[in-house]
Design a protein around this motif. Structure first.
Motif, mmCIF file in Angstrom:
data_model
loop_
_atom_site.group_PDB
_atom_site.id
_atom_site.type_symbol
_atom_site.label_atom_id
_atom_site.label_comp_id
_atom_site.label_asym_id
_atom_site.label_seq_id
_atom_site.Cartn_x
_atom_site.Cartn_y
_atom_site.Cartn_z
ATOM 1 N N ASN A 215 0.819 -1.213 0.000
ATOM 2 C CA ASN A 215 0.000 0.000 0.000
ATOM 3 C C ASN A 215 0.854 1.264 0.000
ATOM 4 O OD1 ASN A 215 -2.395 -1.433 -0.076
ATOM 5 N ND2 ASN A 215 -2.640 -1.439 2.146
ATOM 6 N N GLU A 216 1.991 1.194 0.668
ATOM 7 C CA GLU A 216 2.926 2.320 0.706
ATOM 8 C C GLU A 216 3.522 2.573 -0.687
ATOM 9 O OE1 GLU A 216 7.320 2.629 2.548
ATOM 10 O OE2 GLU A 216 5.755 2.126 4.008
ATOM 11 N N GLU B 250 1.867 2.930 -9.587
ATOM 12 C CA GLU B 250 0.797 3.293 -10.520
ATOM 13 C C GLU B 250 1.108 4.588 -11.257
ATOM 14 O OE1 GLU B 250 -2.778 2.977 -8.130
ATOM 15 O OE2 GLU B 250 -2.975 0.854 -8.684
ATOM 16 N N ALA B 251 1.732 5.549 -10.587
ATOM 17 C CA ALA B 251 2.102 6.807 -11.247
ATOM 18 C C ALA B 251 3.158 6.575 -12.329
ATOM 19 C CB ALA B 251 2.615 7.807 -10.213
ATOM 20 N N PRO C 217 1.039 3.752 -4.877
ATOM 21 C CA PRO C 217 0.851 5.027 -5.579
ATOM 22 C C PRO C 217 2.010 5.368 -6.529
ATOM 23 C CG PRO C 217 0.220 5.269 -3.279
ATOM 24 C CD PRO C 217 0.864 3.912 -3.420
ATOM 25 N N LYS C 218 3.230 5.069 -6.111
ATOM 26 C CA LYS C 218 4.384 5.350 -6.981
ATOM 27 C C LYS C 218 4.432 4.381 -8.157
ATOM 28 C CE LYS C 218 7.172 7.968 -3.898
ATOM 29 N NZ LYS C 218 8.402 8.686 -3.932
#
Length: 171
Positions: free
Chosen positions: A135-136, A142-143, A139-140
């Motif tokens: 989870n940490e 996926e970006a 986001p990176k």
């Protein structure tokens, strides 16, 4: 093919296995960044982490990406933390397409439970800790990703065909 294909994602999603499968399917060379760093440093990743630290290892990854920019296009299985640095993502985007491979935490646990090659998972081989780290990082990941492919409940051939189709590499 005129650009690298970078496979990113969490530890145990199957990046190295998929890189070998894509290599066979597309008749393109493949490399694994962790193995390349081990060869260059003459030590295992776990030993690099233990003796020189994670920051040193992350610098090795960035240096390797700079070197790969000068090489012929190939399929590159990246270490699980490669996309955590924005500098690394920029280097990959300059010369390649980034494919994010995903898997559920239960799948990751199943695939990594008996190995000791992943220093960041040592002492954390349970669904809760794997979920927290995933989870940490997500986001990176996926970006950075140009495309995203799940590896849960699928064989290597199915995954490779999906990637090749999404990249327009199959006729």
């Amino acid at each position: 093919m005129d650009r690298h294909i970078f496979l990113i994602g969490f530890m145990g999603v199957g990046k190295s296995t998929v890189a070998r499968g894509l290599s066979r399917l597309l008749h393109i060379n493949n490399r694994d960044t962790d193995k390349m760093i081990e060869n260059y440093e003459h030590m295992k990743i776990s030993d690099i982490f233990e003796q020189k630290g994670e920051a040193y290892f992350r610098e090795c990854e960035t240096r390797l990406l700079r070197h790969l920019q000068t090489r012929e296009p190939m399929i590159i299985a990246c270490g699980g933390g490669m996309a955590m640095r924005s500098e690394n993502v920029a280097l990959m985007k300059e010369c390649g397409t980034i494919v994010l491979l995903t898997a559920r935490p239960q799948t990751i646990l199943h695939r990594t439970i008996r190995t000791h090659k992943r220093p960041l998972l040592e002492g954390h081989k349970n669904v809760r800790d794997i979920s927290a780290l995933m989870n940490e990082r997500m986001p990176k990941y996926e970006a950075a990703a140009d495309i995203k492919v799940s590896t849960d409940y699928r064989n290597t051939d199915e995954i490779c065909r999906e990637i090749a189709e999404k990249l327009g590499l199959l006729s």
